[in-house]
Structure formats: C-alpha cells, structure tokens
Write an enzyme that holds these catalytic residues in place. Structure first.
Site, PDB file in Angstrom:
ATOM      1  N   CYS A   2      -6.481   1.276   5.578  1.00 24.14           N
ATOM      2  CA  CYS A   2      -6.676   1.612   6.976  1.00 24.14           C
ATOM      3  C   CYS A   2      -5.748   0.765   7.852  1.00 24.14           C
ATOM      4  CB  CYS A   2      -8.132   1.371   7.369  1.00 24.14           C
ATOM      5  SG  CYS A   2      -8.557   2.039   8.978  1.00 24.14           S
ATOM      6  N   GLU A 105     -11.276  -2.057   6.286  1.00 27.23           N
ATOM      7  CA  GLU A 105     -11.468  -0.662   5.910  1.00 27.23           C
ATOM      8  C   GLU A 105     -12.815  -0.193   6.459  1.00 27.23           C
ATOM      9  OE1 GLU A 105      -9.115   0.929   4.665  1.00 27.23           O
ATOM     10  OE2 GLU A 105      -7.899  -0.412   3.429  1.00 27.23           O
TER      11      GLU A 105
END
Length: 230
Positions: A2, A105
């Site tokens: 991410c 994340e």
C-alpha cells in the site's frame, strides 16, 4: 504494498544502517525527517552512489517516463518485470535505496472500515528498500521530472495475510552492492529477485485508523492499538 510509509529518523541513522565508508554528500540536513505518514508524491530521503560518494537527496515518491502522460506516476515497480519492461527502462540503471522505519497496509477484517497494520523490522533497524529513479546527480540540479519507485515482490509466510506484495528489503551488505554503480545490471536483478530479506525479519500489528488521513502526523500513529470492531 500500500502507498503509505514512515521515514521519521534522522539521515545519519539511515547512513549508519547502511554502514557505508563513503563520504556523504548530504542535501537533506541533520534533523529528524519526522514523516510518520508519508503518502505518494511526498518528498522522501533517497540514497544513491556517484563518483565514490554516497548522496542523500529529497526526491518525490512516484515516477513515470515523459511519454506516459496519460497515467498517474506509479510508486512501486514489480520485481518480476522492472528490469525488462519498457516503462522503467530509462531508470533501471539508476539504483537507489530508500531507508524507511516502517510501512502500512490496510486489511478487510469484516468491519465497516479496513484495519491499518504497521510493518517494521523486529529489531527496529531501518528497512533498506531497493528503489530506482530519476534524481539529482553531479552537475545536474533537481527537476520536476525527478522521482523514484520502490521495487516490490510477493509476500510470503504470515505476511500474505496482511498484503500480497511488500518492498524488496535488503541487508546492509546487499544494499551497498545494489548502490554500487560497478555492480552489473544482471547481478542487480538477481539481488532484487532472490535476495531480499525474509519475512521472519519483520513484525506487524494494528495501529489507529487515524493513519488513513494523510494530514495526520506524529509518533502516536505508529503505536500499537486494539481497536473496537467497526
């Protein structure tokens, strides 16, 4: 992986982790960077080696070639394709290290919002991420086209439950070899493909959902929490 990470230590902490004897050309300064919640397009500290010196510059996270104006600048490059695809061909020879303290994340655990997790080394040492980019060099000033991408690989072990991709993190010895301009491109590809740090080097835990707002900063964002459902 991410698109959020932390880079809050001072530049000399990151240099110490690299254990490089080379003299440092520091264009960043000596104060802690204090980027607890760094998002794409953020200027981050990037290391590269040139003419026998280690250079530290602030460079934008994200890059695209001049001919790809119809898409957003990627922040990551898949290790399986980066060395041979046309998109990153111009910067594949320009290897760098972005040293970070951790990354984040988001995991769907059934609540109304995804739960953020922080991933860091168990020993709390900086994570030395393999990167490539377009960045200032000797005799060339920064330009609006400068930027870098972090090379990512498949996750393994329990980290797969957090996200299926992660940065290619290198040991100090391999990070130094990666940075060395004398390292052949074929050897650099081998390092990125097969010699990243194993999953058991890392740990991960839940953090507050405040990390989701890019305006939020501060050490409280990296503290473990036990959030209530939903």
């Amino acid at each position: 992986m991410c698109g959020r990470l932390s880079q809050y230590s001072g530049i000399h902490d990151f240099v110490a982790a690299l254990s490089m004897p080379n003299a440092l050309v520091n264009h960043i300064g000596d104060l802690p960077l204090e980027r607890y919640n760094a998002a794409p397009t953020t200027q981050l500290a990037l290391f590269h080696q040139e003419e026998g010196f280690l250079h530290a510059d602030m460079v934008r996270w994200g890059w695209r070639p001049h001919w790809a104006k119809d898409r957003a600048a990627p922040i990551n490059a898949r290790v399986e394709k980066v060395a041979h695809g046309p998109f990153f061909r111009a910067i594949w020879p320009h290897r760098a290290i972005v040293a970070i303290n951790n990354w984040f994340e988001w995991v769907d655990e059934g609540g109304s919002k995804k739960q953020p997790y922080l991933i860091r080394r168990q020993d709390r040492a900086p994570i030395l991420c393999a990167a490539i980019g377009q960045y200032p060099s000797v005799g060339r000033q920064p330009t609006e086209h400068d930027g870098f991408v972090i090379i990512t690989a498949d996750s393994a072990g329990g980290m797969v439950d957090i996200h299926d991709r992660r940065p290619v993190a290198l040991s100090p010895e391999l990070a130094r070899e990666w940075l060395d301009p004398a390292t052949p491109k074929e050897r650099a590809e081998e390092i990125a493909l097969h010699q990243g740090e194993p999953t058991d080097v890392f740990e991960w835990f839940k953090v507050d959902r405040a990390i989701g707002n890019v305006r939020n900063q501060g050490a409280a964002l990296i503290a473990p929490v036990n959030p209530t459902p939903g």
